[in-house]
Design an enzyme around this catalytic site. Structure first.
Site, PDB file in Angstrom:
ATOM      1  N   LYS A 119      -9.449  65.748 -25.896  1.00  0.00           N
ATOM      2  CA  LYS A 119      -9.341  64.354 -26.337  1.00  0.00           C
ATOM      3  C   LYS A 119     -10.671  63.625 -26.297  1.00  0.00           C
ATOM      4  O   LYS A 119     -10.944  62.782 -27.147  1.00  0.00           O
ATOM      5  CB  LYS A 119      -8.316  63.603 -25.473  1.00  0.00           C
ATOM      6  CG  LYS A 119      -6.883  63.907 -25.840  1.00  0.00           C
ATOM      7  CD  LYS A 119      -5.988  62.804 -25.320  1.00  0.00           C
ATOM      8  CE  LYS A 119      -4.566  62.945 -25.758  1.00  0.00           C
ATOM      9  NZ  LYS A 119      -3.709  61.887 -25.198  1.00  0.00           N
ATOM     10  N   LYS A 202      -0.635  74.149 -32.100  1.00  0.00           N
ATOM     11  CA  LYS A 202       0.529  73.381 -31.640  1.00  0.00           C
ATOM     12  C   LYS A 202       0.948  72.337 -32.676  1.00  0.00           C
ATOM     13  O   LYS A 202       0.079  71.730 -33.304  1.00  0.00           O
ATOM     14  CB  LYS A 202       0.143  72.676 -30.327  1.00  0.00           C
ATOM     15  CG  LYS A 202       1.302  72.102 -29.561  1.00  0.00           C
ATOM     16  CD  LYS A 202       0.838  71.344 -28.336  1.00  0.00           C
ATOM     17  CE  LYS A 202       0.258  69.988 -28.696  1.00  0.00           C
ATOM     18  NZ  LYS A 202       0.103  69.058 -27.576  1.00  0.00           N
ATOM     19  N   LYS A 205       1.417  65.307 -33.423  1.00  0.00           N
ATOM     20  CA  LYS A 205       1.425  64.107 -34.270  1.00  0.00           C
ATOM     21  C   LYS A 205       0.024  63.787 -34.769  1.00  0.00           C
ATOM     22  O   LYS A 205      -0.136  63.033 -35.716  1.00  0.00           O
ATOM     23  CB  LYS A 205       1.998  62.928 -33.508  1.00  0.00           C
ATOM     24  CG  LYS A 205       1.129  62.498 -32.361  1.00  0.00           C
ATOM     25  CD  LYS A 205       1.699  61.298 -31.684  1.00  0.00           C
ATOM     26  CE  LYS A 205       0.884  61.027 -30.429  1.00  0.00           C
ATOM     27  NZ  LYS A 205       1.596  60.427 -29.377  1.00  0.00           N
TER      28      LYS A 205
HETATM   29  P1  TYM Z   1       3.293  63.831 -24.380  1.00  0.00           P
HETATM   30  O1  TYM Z   1       3.696  62.423 -24.566  1.00  0.00           O
HETATM   31  O2  TYM Z   1       2.093  64.342 -25.092  1.00  0.00           O
HETATM   32  O3  TYM Z   1       4.472  64.808 -24.760  1.00  0.00           O
HETATM   33  C1  TYM Z   1       5.763  64.634 -24.226  1.00  0.00           C
HETATM   34  C2  TYM Z   1       6.450  65.951 -23.990  1.00  0.00           C
HETATM   35  O4  TYM Z   1       6.596  66.674 -25.215  1.00  0.00           O
HETATM   36  C3  TYM Z   1       6.095  67.993 -25.048  1.00  0.00           C
HETATM   37  N1  TYM Z   1       5.542  68.465 -26.333  1.00  0.00           N
HETATM   38  C4  TYM Z   1       5.798  69.670 -26.847  1.00  0.00           C
HETATM   39  N2  TYM Z   1       6.575  70.670 -26.411  1.00  0.00           N
HETATM   40  C5  TYM Z   1       6.635  71.786 -27.183  1.00  0.00           C
HETATM   41  N3  TYM Z   1       5.962  71.930 -28.348  1.00  0.00           N
HETATM   42  C6  TYM Z   1       5.169  70.946 -28.818  1.00  0.00           C
HETATM   43  N4  TYM Z   1       4.515  71.096 -29.976  1.00  0.00           N
HETATM   44  C7  TYM Z   1       5.057  69.747 -28.055  1.00  0.00           C
HETATM   45  N5  TYM Z   1       4.386  68.575 -28.217  1.00  0.00           N
HETATM   46  C8  TYM Z   1       4.693  67.811 -27.150  1.00  0.00           C
HETATM   47  C9  TYM Z   1       5.025  67.857 -23.978  1.00  0.00           C
HETATM   48  O5  TYM Z   1       4.753  69.095 -23.346  1.00  0.00           O
HETATM   49  C10 TYM Z   1       5.659  66.868 -23.036  1.00  0.00           C
HETATM   50  O6  TYM Z   1       6.558  67.505 -22.139  1.00  0.00           O
HETATM   51  N6  TYM Z   1       1.033  63.831 -19.965  1.00  0.00           N
HETATM   52  C11 TYM Z   1       2.340  63.827 -20.593  1.00  0.00           C
HETATM   53  C12 TYM Z   1       3.198  62.642 -20.214  1.00  0.00           C
HETATM   54  C13 TYM Z   1       3.405  62.445 -18.737  1.00  0.00           C
HETATM   55  C14 TYM Z   1       4.226  63.242 -17.899  1.00  0.00           C
HETATM   56  C15 TYM Z   1       4.156  62.645 -16.597  1.00  0.00           C
HETATM   57  C16 TYM Z   1       4.981  64.397 -18.100  1.00  0.00           C
HETATM   58  C17 TYM Z   1       2.884  61.439 -17.981  1.00  0.00           C
HETATM   59  N7  TYM Z   1       3.346  61.555 -16.684  1.00  0.00           N
HETATM   60  C18 TYM Z   1       4.823  63.188 -15.517  1.00  0.00           C
HETATM   61  C19 TYM Z   1       5.661  64.940 -16.991  1.00  0.00           C
HETATM   62  C20 TYM Z   1       5.585  64.329 -15.722  1.00  0.00           C
HETATM   63  C21 TYM Z   1       2.114  63.795 -22.101  1.00  0.00           C
HETATM   64  O7  TYM Z   1       1.100  63.388 -22.577  1.00  0.00           O
HETATM   65  O8  TYM Z   1       3.171  64.155 -22.812  1.00  0.00           O
END
Ligand code: TYM
Length: 342
Positions: A119, A202, A205
């Site tokens: 990022k 992957k 978005k």
């Molecule tokens: P974020 O908002 O990027 O994504 C949310 C969740 O969606 C999953 N995900 C995917 N899984 C499979 N294939 C994909 N292509 C795909 N794209 C997204 C992500 O793995 C995630 O589970 N840092 C985290 C948010 C967060 C969090 C937490 C998660 C903040 N605090 C505490 C767990 C526990 C994030 O950016 O997710």
């Protein structure tokens, strides 16, 4: 002390930064619902708005995206009576514990995070300090509830390892067994949903090509068109999943099919053996439309009453607060803060 000493509790979060994809649904939401419905855990689900602002967000868009994400959770089957559903900024203890963890986590740990490197890119001097410290806030999210299980997609694995390191270092430094060593739950056929244009990347978005992903807001025609145009090879489908090892784009479509239908890949393979893509893709598109259309219809209905969404998030925040505050207070005490306000 082992994790058995802690209440089995699930925590997970999603950023309200707009553009929900099939990856978010299959890698996260669908599994959050399964864990809620298993009835074995307390479930705490969070819209991580403080994480979202580590990169620029238009204020009005952030507010709209937060409500949209809440509607997504509920439309997918999260019951705000059973699970706790709230947005992170309404529970100040997240920021407070994150500060403590900023003093526990090491610069070197943060610098090794691939998400930070991706990022911040080459222009890391200009990235926000919050983006660098992002994983410490994530550790705070999880450990504030003494969560034992965290369902996420594969891309969050490294952050969860860091959460375990933070818990272990805190416990070691202060000579306590206070924080659990959380288990990542990265399971099922769709922990890494890949791009429809490139099976080695992957689904995201932020991919410049809209054809690379299924958006939760896509209508039936768009979903069908994207699956029809998905890049694959020209071989027919084999009967054995292992034979897809070197065929990432083909494997991705089978994984998506398995995850949407709630079946294993092996099970799917017995049915599709010998099939050509021209036959398989329409089946996949129909299945996706079948599963996703009711979700987007329900989201539209829920979003017509934003006050009700805010009420749900407020109530969730109160419930989250009642778990988080005693854990934060105990942390302050362990660290040596004077508390004298009665
Ligand atoms: P974020 O908002 O990027 O994504 C949310 C969740 O969606 C999953 N995900 C995917 N899984 C499979 N294939 C994909 N292509 C795909 N794209 C997204 C992500 O793995 C995630 O589970 N840092 C985290 C948010 C967060 C969090 C937490 C998660 C903040 N605090 C505490 C767990 C526990 C994030 O950016 O997710």
């Amino acid at each position: 002390m082992t994790n058995a000493a802690f209440t089995p509790r699930v925590f997970s979060g999603i950023q309200p930064s707009g553009g929900l994809t099939l990856g978010n649904y299959l890698g996260a939401l669908k599994r959050f619902v399964d864990m809620q419905d298993a009835g074995k855990y307390d479930c705490v689900y969070c819209l991580v708005d403080l994480h979202a602002i580590t990169v620029w967000q238009e204020p009005e868009k952030l507010r709209a995206n937060t409500r949209e994400l809440a509607a997504f959770f509920i439309a997918c089957g999260i019951d705000p009576e059973k699970s706790i559903l709230f947005n992170q900024s309404q529970v100040p203890a997240h920021s407070q514990l994150a500060w403590i963890f900023n003093t526990v986590a090491r610069m070197g740990w943060m610098g090794r995070m691939t998400q930070w490197k991706d990022k911040a890119g080459k222009n890391s001097e200009n990235a926000s300090l919050g983006l660098f410290a992002y994983p410490a806030l994530m550790a705070a999210d999880i450990l504030l509830y003494h969560a034992t299980h965290v369902p996420v997609g594969e891309d969050q694995k490294q952050h969860l390892e860091l959460t375990r390191d933070v818990a272990a270092k805190f416990n070691h430094d202060y000579g306590v067994d206070f924080f659990p060593i959380t288990e990542p739950v990265i399971e099922g056929p769709a922990t890494r949903v890949m791009s429809l244009r490139d099976g080695t990347k992957k689904m995201s978005k932020s991919d410049p090509s809209d054809m690379s992903r299924i958006n939760m807001s896509d209508d039936a025609d768009k979903i069908a068109q994207k699956f029809r145009k998905a890049r694959t090879d020209s071989e027919p489908l084999p009967g054995n999943y292992d034979e897809l090892k070197e065929r990432p784009a083909a494997r991705n479509l089978v994984d998506i099919f398995a995850a949407l239908s709630g079946r294993t890949q092996a099970d799917i393979m017995t049915e599709v053996e010998g099939m050509q893509w021209g036959t398989f893709k329409p089946l996949l598109a129909d299945l996706a439309v079948d599963k996703l259309s009711p979700i987007s219809t329900e989201m539209t209905r829920l979003l017509s009453d934003p006050a009700e969404i805010d009420r749900i998030l407020g109530k969730g925040a109160d419930r989250a607060d009642s778990i988080a505050t005693p854990i934060l207070e105990k942390t302050y005490e362990l660290v040596g803060m004077v508390s004298s306000r009665g």
